[in-house]
Design an enzyme around this catalytic site. Structure first.
Site, mmCIF file in Angstrom:
data_model
loop_
_atom_site.group_PDB
_atom_site.id
_atom_site.type_symbol
_atom_site.label_atom_id
_atom_site.label_comp_id
_atom_site.label_asym_id
_atom_site.label_seq_id
_atom_site.Cartn_x
_atom_site.Cartn_y
_atom_site.Cartn_z
ATOM 1 N N ASP A 56 -41.736 -2.954 86.260
ATOM 2 C CA ASP A 56 -41.443 -2.355 84.745
ATOM 3 C C ASP A 56 -42.604 -1.874 84.322
ATOM 4 O O ASP A 56 -43.734 -1.997 83.925
ATOM 5 C CB ASP A 56 -41.175 -3.601 84.014
ATOM 6 C CG ASP A 56 -40.567 -3.132 82.558
ATOM 7 O OD1 ASP A 56 -40.697 -1.732 82.088
ATOM 8 O OD2 ASP A 56 -39.893 -3.868 82.000
ATOM 9 N N SER A 135 -41.204 17.518 79.125
ATOM 10 C CA SER A 135 -39.983 18.396 78.703
ATOM 11 C C SER A 135 -40.053 19.567 77.611
ATOM 12 O O SER A 135 -40.933 19.364 77.043
ATOM 13 C CB SER A 135 -38.978 17.438 78.097
ATOM 14 O OG SER A 135 -37.769 17.994 77.711
ATOM 15 N N TYR A 148 -36.935 11.235 71.659
ATOM 16 C CA TYR A 148 -37.550 11.873 73.099
ATOM 17 C C TYR A 148 -38.365 12.894 72.919
ATOM 18 O O TYR A 148 -39.484 13.140 73.729
ATOM 19 C CB TYR A 148 -36.154 12.139 73.773
ATOM 20 C CG TYR A 148 -36.635 12.767 75.333
ATOM 21 C CD1 TYR A 148 -36.660 11.939 76.375
ATOM 22 C CD2 TYR A 148 -36.254 14.091 75.363
ATOM 23 C CE1 TYR A 148 -36.814 12.644 77.602
ATOM 24 C CE2 TYR A 148 -36.316 14.691 76.826
ATOM 25 C CZ TYR A 148 -36.731 14.031 77.763
ATOM 26 O OH TYR A 148 -37.054 14.588 79.053
ATOM 27 N N LYS A 152 -42.263 13.357 74.458
ATOM 28 C CA LYS A 152 -42.858 14.164 75.263
ATOM 29 C C LYS A 152 -43.859 15.267 74.615
ATOM 30 O O LYS A 152 -44.802 15.740 75.298
ATOM 31 C CB LYS A 152 -41.560 15.270 75.763
ATOM 32 C CG LYS A 152 -40.530 14.517 76.529
ATOM 33 C CD LYS A 152 -41.287 13.804 77.721
ATOM 34 C CE LYS A 152 -40.063 13.329 78.528
ATOM 35 N NZ LYS A 152 -40.988 12.546 79.968
#
Length: 269
Positions: A56, A135, A148, A152
């Site tokens: 993990d 991204s 998100y 990034k």
């Protein structure tokens, strides 16, 4: 100096490296001769030629045990690819704080954690290369994936700062990835069928979506001696960028998806 992408005798760890983009990266590193270990939260069939470990990446003890185990078995860790990450689509006002916090944890704090542990051993064993999959959502508007995109953007900034702190022994770079053809593409972009995917590809100047092997090619280059003077870079990999109508197209697809979901609910009543 001869031009070579030969990574023989190099040991690489690819988080989330057994499927999707990660599998494309793993295969290319294997093609270049590297010993590759992948990791994920679950036991899965490894990419042929690689070894898979459960870990993990959000848990400090689990990450430390993984890194120490790799060094104990192979004597070194030369390459880390922070690939594990991702996000479902959802409006920030509807997702709630707890879910968005987990998205940030997976996409920002987890790569930082794994990078810290990798750097610890790389500094002791001759250096290395850390490559994080970021991204274009971190450098442009990201409606529907705001947490998100924020994570990034943070990952890109972290990379530039750590390149200063960890050089000259460790090089650290990110790849700002655009739309990529993976098994989750249709769900993420709301594209329903070949026609919708073709329309998405029409927004890309090079007329196709990025393939996982494209990502693997760039990772292999960045990990190789050919990139020996590249550190702190955030390299965009997106086929030339997104045309100006991309966000409008995405908005249209998402609205269509909403309508389809609403119809399904009504039909089930």
């Amino acid at each position: 100096m001869p031009i070579s992408l030969n990574l023989t005798e190099r040991v690489a760890l690819v988080t989330g490296g057994a499927k999707g983009v990660g599998a494309g990266i793993t295969r290319r590193l294997l093609d270049a001769g590297a010993t590759v270990i992948t990791c994920g939260r679950r036991e899965v069939d490894p990419v042929k030629g690689s070894t898979h470990r459960t870990c993990d990446v959000r848990d400090p003890e689990s990450v430390k045990a993984l890194i120490d185990g790799i060094v104990a078995e192979h004597g070194r860790l030369d390459i880390l690819v922070n690939n594990a990450g991702g996000s479902p689509w959802g409006l920030a006002s509807e997702m709630g704080f707890a879910r968005q916090a987990k998205i940030i944890e997976l996409n920002l704090t987890s790569p930082m954690l794994v990078s810290l542990e990798a750097n610890r051993v790389m500094q002791q064993h001759g250096g290395g290369s850390i490559i994080s999959i970021s991204s274009v959502s971190g450098v442009r508007l990201s409606p529907g994936t705001s947490a998100y995109g924020a994570a990034k953007a943070g990952l890109d900034h972290l990379t530039r700062s750590l390149a200063v702190e960890w050089g000259p022994k460790v090089r650290i770079n990110t790849i700002d990835l655009g739309m990529t053809r993976t098994h989750g593409l249709e769900e993420f972009y709301g594209a329903d069928g070949a026609a919708e995917l073709e329309r998405l590809e029409g927004t890309v100047p090079l007329a196709r979506l990025t393939d996982p092997t494209d990502v693997g090619d760039l990772v292999t280059f960045l990990a190789s001696p050919l990139a020996k003077h590249i550190s702190g870079a955030c390299i965009e990999l997106h086929g030339g960028g997104e045309a100006g109508d991309f966000l409008n197209e995405q908005r249209r697809l998402n609205e269509q998806r909403r309508l389809n979901e609403q119809r399904k609910k009504e039909n089930n009543l």
